[in-house]
Design an enzyme around this catalytic site. Structure first.
Site, short mmCIF file in Angstrom:
data_model
loop_
_atom_site.label_atom_id
_atom_site.label_comp_id
_atom_site.label_asym_id
_atom_site.label_seq_id
_atom_site.Cartn_x
_atom_site.Cartn_y
_atom_site.Cartn_z
N CYS A 270 4.01 23.53 7.19
CA CYS A 270 3.39 22.09 7.39
C CYS A 270 3.82 20.94 8.73
O CYS A 270 4.85 21.12 8.80
CB CYS A 270 4.10 21.50 6.39
SG CYS A 270 3.82 19.71 5.70
N CYS B 254 4.30 18.64 8.11
CA CYS B 254 5.55 17.34 8.19
C CYS B 254 7.13 17.47 9.17
O CYS B 254 7.78 16.32 8.97
CB CYS B 254 6.33 18.13 7.10
SG CYS B 254 5.33 19.18 5.76
N ASP B 255 6.17 18.81 9.63
CA ASP B 255 7.37 19.23 10.65
C ASP B 255 6.84 19.19 12.18
O ASP B 255 7.84 18.91 12.46
CB ASP B 255 7.88 20.54 10.46
CG ASP B 255 8.53 20.73 9.19
OD1 ASP B 255 8.50 19.62 8.63
OD2 ASP B 255 8.34 21.88 8.68
#
Ligand code: NDP
Length: 307
Positions: A131, A134-135
């Site tokens: 993701c 997300c990261d």
């Protein structure tokens, strides 16, 4: 007879449990094979509103579970192996035992597809990710690699160039499933390099506890080499966890639940929440929002049925 059974204990399922429990429906949550869902395999979550310093993914999902239990939700280990939605009450087979219920909320999510490299799972959360939203933030000024040739790979690569100094797209052929516009955008981005006809043999370094490099193999030339990277993003698609519901609720060609508006499915009393239906947003906050909607719709359904 249950009022509501929630299948899945990720952000969507647990939020549905908070709402259903506060509505005095005493929901039963079947936690599933991957309790906590995708959040349980992420590290710091910085984009869930309400946590200015961020919060660890596993802690966030556990907090929502405790909140639901506080209001009377009951969690059981185990999985739904079969469903029977042909008549009311609906029935769910939980590890061999059939349980009748008036409503069902399916929040089983979609699992990221992985490459199944020897060291891939050992480095999840330490440089291996599925993701970018997300990261990506953690890779400011660093070199990252994205695997895949679809829209997800192109979108994630473009997004990652906001932070990373270089993004290498590794794809096993030179035929891309990505739409032309997404592919052209990636090709025009000076920070993105393409490595076609290339497969990943493994990701390193487990001893160091973080991603440092990958071993690549060109399937056309037969060359094998190592390339240094700090982040390794796998974007080769997701698999919705809908196997037990096949033939019972309307699914699309890839197995995602087809929404009939809000959180409803084609079966009255069966609702959806989170990634099991949503292939676009896939965020903790959108899953939580859908969990809320599904619980409210289940409550409304029970009321109109006179329960
Ligand atoms: P796709 O199925 O479209 O693409 C998956 C990619 O991963 C393909 O290039 C495939 O290669 C590759 N792949 C699959 N398995 C492996 C493997 N084991 N090893 C190496 N490569 C592998 O998935 P996406 O997640 O990209 O997209 C899913 C859907 O969501 C699509 O309909 C897409 O259009 C949509 N989407 C739309 C977006 C947008 O419009 N903004 C953004 C993201 C997704 P191969 O082609 O060789 O099989």
């Amino acid at each position: 007879m249950r009022n509501v059974i929630i299948i899945g204990s990720g952000c969507a399922g647990n939020t549905a449990a908070v709402y259903a429990a506060r509505a005095n429906l005493r929901p039963l949550v079947v936690a599933g094979h991957e309790p906590g869902g995708q959040l349980s395999i992420t590290s710091l979550v910085e984009n869930f509103p309400g946590f200015p310093e961020g919060i660890q993914g596993p802690e966030l999902v556990e907090n929502i579970r405790r909140q639901a239990e506080h209001f009377g939700a009951e969690f059981v280990h185990g999985s739904v192996v079969e469903a029977d939605f042909r008549q009311h009450p609906l029935r769910l087979n939980i590890d061999g035992e059939w349980i009748p219920t008036r409503t069902v909320i399916i929040a089983t999510g979609a699992s990221a597809r992985w490459l199944n490299l020897p060291n891939e799972q050992k480095l999840i959360g330490h440089g291996v990710s599925s993701c970018a939203t997300c990261d990506g933030f953690f890779y400011r000024g660093k070199k990252v690699m994205v695997i895949g040739g679809g829209d997800s790979a192109m979108e994630e690569s473009n997004f990652l160039t906001r932070f990373a100094s270089e993004v290498a797209i590794v794809h096993r052929s030179d035929t891309f499933r990505a739409s032309k516009i997404m592919l052209d955008r990636a090709r025009a981005n000076p920070k993105i390099v393409f490595l076609p006809h290339t497969v990943v043999r493994d990701v390193h370094d487990v001893n160091a506890g973080v991603v440092t490099a990958v071993t690549l193999h060109n399937v056309k030339t037969g060359e094998t080499w190592q390339r240094d990277v700090d982040g390794f993003f796998v974007a080769i698609g997701h698999i919705p966890n809908t196997k037990p519901f096949k033939g019972q609720v309307e699914l699309d060609d890839e197995g995602y639940i087809i929404s009939h508006g809000g959180a409803t499915t084609n079966i009255p009393g069966v609702f959806h929440a989170g990634d099991v239906q949503d292939r676009i947003y896939r965020q903790a906050i959108t899953a939580a929002g859908m969990g809320c909607m599904a619980a409210m719709e289940a409550e409304r359904f029970l009321e109109t049925e006179g329960h």
